[in-house]
Scaffold this active site. Structure first.
Site, PDB file in Angstrom:
ATOM      1  N   ASP A 119     -46.771  28.199   3.970  1.00  0.00           N
ATOM      2  CA  ASP A 119     -45.750  28.132   5.008  1.00  0.00           C
ATOM      3  C   ASP A 119     -46.110  26.994   5.963  1.00  0.00           C
ATOM      4  O   ASP A 119     -47.282  26.794   6.278  1.00  0.00           O
ATOM      5  CB  ASP A 119     -45.677  29.460   5.761  1.00  0.00           C
ATOM      6  N   ASP A 166     -34.601  28.554  29.371  1.00  0.00           N
ATOM      7  CA  ASP A 166     -35.086  28.534  27.990  1.00  0.00           C
ATOM      8  C   ASP A 166     -36.545  28.992  27.972  1.00  0.00           C
ATOM      9  O   ASP A 166     -37.448  28.277  28.388  1.00  0.00           O
ATOM     10  CB  ASP A 166     -34.964  27.121  27.414  1.00  0.00           C
ATOM     11  N   GLU A 182     -40.609  25.599  22.968  1.00  0.00           N
ATOM     12  CA  GLU A 182     -40.000  24.271  22.963  1.00  0.00           C
ATOM     13  C   GLU A 182     -39.387  23.946  24.329  1.00  0.00           C
ATOM     14  O   GLU A 182     -39.527  22.831  24.848  1.00  0.00           O
ATOM     15  CB  GLU A 182     -38.913  24.187  21.886  1.00  0.00           C
ATOM     16  N   ALA A 237     -30.787  32.890  19.350  1.00  0.00           N
ATOM     17  CA  ALA A 237     -30.769  32.422  17.965  1.00  0.00           C
ATOM     18  C   ALA A 237     -29.343  32.214  17.470  1.00  0.00           C
ATOM     19  O   ALA A 237     -29.108  31.426  16.547  1.00  0.00           O
ATOM     20  CB  ALA A 237     -31.486  33.437  17.073  1.00  0.00           C
ATOM     21  N   THR A 274     -26.532  31.192  19.482  1.00  0.00           N
ATOM     22  CA  THR A 274     -25.903  29.992  20.050  1.00  0.00           C
ATOM     23  C   THR A 274     -26.741  28.741  19.810  1.00  0.00           C
ATOM     24  O   THR A 274     -26.218  27.632  19.769  1.00  0.00           O
ATOM     25  CB  THR A 274     -25.710  30.157  21.565  1.00  0.00           C
ATOM     26  N   ARG A 275     -28.061  28.924  19.650  1.00  0.00           N
ATOM     27  CA  ARG A 275     -29.008  27.817  19.438  1.00  0.00           C
ATOM     28  C   ARG A 275     -28.872  26.757  20.529  1.00  0.00           C
ATOM     29  O   ARG A 275     -28.995  25.562  20.284  1.00  0.00           O
ATOM     30  CB  ARG A 275     -28.802  27.213  18.059  1.00  0.00           C
ATOM     31  N   SER A 293     -29.069  26.290  25.202  1.00  0.00           N
ATOM     32  CA  SER A 293     -29.298  26.871  26.518  1.00  0.00           C
ATOM     33  C   SER A 293     -28.730  25.906  27.555  1.00  0.00           C
ATOM     34  O   SER A 293     -28.393  24.765  27.226  1.00  0.00           O
ATOM     35  CB  SER A 293     -30.797  27.101  26.755  1.00  0.00           C
ATOM     36  N   LYS A 295     -28.039  22.011  26.332  1.00  0.00           N
ATOM     37  CA  LYS A 295     -28.837  21.334  25.308  1.00  0.00           C
ATOM     38  C   LYS A 295     -29.014  22.294  24.143  1.00  0.00           C
ATOM     39  O   LYS A 295     -29.018  23.519  24.307  1.00  0.00           O
ATOM     40  CB  LYS A 295     -30.198  20.905  25.852  1.00  0.00           C
TER      41      LYS A 295
END
Length: 489
Positions: free
Chosen positions: A300, A337, A341, A368, A370-371, A373, A384
């Site tokens: 992974d 956020d 990241e 997760a 809307t991906r 903020s 973004k």
């Protein structure tokens, strides 16, 4: 559990010595035909020694026969000791895990101190720097650096924090900094440590196919040499030569593959123990044997090849937008956020989010689904997020992303990065570049595997361009891109 231990520790040696005599039981020795015949020879020599003490003179001196008896007995004890010391190390690993589970204190939210074995699902406990996490759980408040080397074998500490997909913690790991509040997610007896103890204790001694075949071969050799030794008796009588019982037994033991029979059982157990010390659980000797035939290794990407958290590395403005203005927009959109990241964007910007004083702000948290903020205040909307998510927002507003931005996005993706697009009132303002940080020395490890004939394949959910870049940079032989979590199983 993660420190290197000497093979011959005092308590282990004592336990192994005791087991060496226990294993002289014929019911146990019968599983190894070579050593079983040696045990029969040892018993015969004991009888011969007693016979000589009773007055027999045809079998040579008592001293000579007693030395043969001692050598045979020591051979049996050595074989049993080698197997027992390997078994003792495996049991010591399980006991170490059990001790960690039972003795780790847990401080509940109400201040009460309890043993980790008393924790139940739904309980809330607090850990600070230097504490061992008592059981598996989910961080509900705070952020901390955690040493997971005792569980994963990875020496580099990781960041765990509330929210996002890196909020779970494992019992037995150590908090290196800060303070976290954790909710227990495992029922008693179902934590990671409990499962590992069950695996270690369940690593029963099952012979591998090769070991079974070798045992049959050794048994065949033993039978052949037994016939050879027995046939010497009539030849000796024909030649009027006396051969003592001790000479027959000594010749037989020298002819049969005693050394291989001595160590055969210990080899398999030692292999299982060596794998365990490398943080690999093997439930049988067959699994160790199979490991020697591995020629493809699936890895992974996140946490194995890369450090795990993508970090913001650059801001790219478009349409003549001032870069400092883009940095301010990126900081504002990352206030809500809580992902690693998002925090890395604020860190790279170098601006204190509390320095902004928006009127009646409405924060849009990252999810997760809307991906993205952002923040909305007065007549301003700043967002973004992932390229396709922001593209849908812009197109739904009847606008288009500029070609300049598309080129930047493609450039970041081809270099193994992840682009996050920043918009203000549905107008593109720039791109934030996130990069996976490849672990130091990983390429050299892959080179060693390649020399061993093992092909490495990286499995990742990234797009093919990003996956290709990471694979080439890390030195992986091949990659599988856009893999879903269920595909990785």
């Amino acid at each position: 559990m993660n420190k290197t231990e000497s093979l011959f520790q005092g308590d282990m040696v004592q336990q192994a010595l005791k087991q060496s005599f226990v294993k002289l039981n014929p019911k146990i020795m019968f599983r190894n035909p070579v050593m079983f015949t040696v045990e029969i020879g040892t018993f015969v020599m004991l009888v011969v020694c007693l016979w000589i003490l009773a007055g027999e003179t045809s079998q040579g001196s008592f001293g000579y026969n007693f030395i043969i008896f001692l050598i045979l007995l020591l051979t049996l004890l050595f074989a049993n000791f080698a197997e027992a010391i390997a078994e003792a190390r495996g049991k010591a690993q399980a006991n170490s895990l059990r001790k960690t589970r039972e003795e780790t204190p847990a401080r509940l939210a109400n201040g009460k101190i309890v043993s980790s074995s008393e924790l139940k699902k739904g309980d809330v406990f607090i850990c600070e720097a230097g504490d061992i996490i008592p059981t598996d759980g989910e961080i509900i408040e705070g952020l901390a650096t955690i040493d997971e080397s005792a569980i994963t074998g990875e020496s580099a500490p990781v960041i765990r924090e509330a929210g996002g997909d890196r909020s779970s913690v494992t019992g037995g790991t150590k908090v290196l900094s800060d303070r976290i509040t954790v909710e227990v997610t495992a029922q008693p007896g179902e934590s990671f440590l409990d499962k590992m103890i069950a695996l270690v204790e369940g690593a029963s001694r099952q012979k591998t196919p090769n070991e079974i075949a070798l045992t049959i071969l050794l048994a065949g050799f033993t039978l052949v040499f037994m016939i050879v030794t027995v046939t010497l008796k009539p030849f000796a009588e024909y030649a009027n030569t006396t051969i003592t019982i001790s000479a027959f037994i000594a010749l037989f033991v020298c002819l049969i593959p005693t050394t291989i029979g001595d160590l055969l059982s210990a080899i398999g157990i030692a292999g299982m123990d060596r794998a365990l010390r490398a943080k690999v659980i093997t439930k049988s000797g067959k699994a160790v044997e199979t490991a020697g035939d591995i020629d493809v290794l699936l890895l992974d990407k996140t946490g194995t090849i890369t450090i795990g958290n993508r970090k913001a590395t650059e801001f790219h403005a478009v349409n003549g937008v001032d870069k400092q203005h883009l940095i301010q927009l990126a900081t504002l959109s990352s206030i809500a956020d809580e992902t690693p990241e998002g925090k890395s964007i604020v860190e790279l910007a170098g601006i204190d989010p509390n320095s902004f004083k928006p009127e009646n702000p409405r924060y849009i948290k990252f999810t997760a689904q809307t991906r993205s903020s952002g923040i909305e205040f007065r007549n301003t909307s700043i967002k973004k997020g992932a390229y396709d998510a922001i593209k849908n927002i812009v197109e739904n507003a009847g606008r288009k992303l500029p070609e300049e931005l598309d080129e930047i996005v493609r450039g970041i993706s081809s270099n193994g990065g992840t682009p996050l697009v920043v918009i203000e009132n549905n107008e593109a303002r720039g791109v934030i570049e996130l990069q996976d940080i490849i672990k130091t020395g990983i390429s050299e490890r892959f080179d060693r595997l390649r020399k061993m004939g093992v092909k490495t394949v990286m499995v990742t959910g990234d797009n093919p361009l990003t996956a290709k870049y990471i694979a080439e940079k890390a030195g992986v032989d091949d990659f599988i891109a856009e893999a879903k979590p269920e595909d990785k199983m």
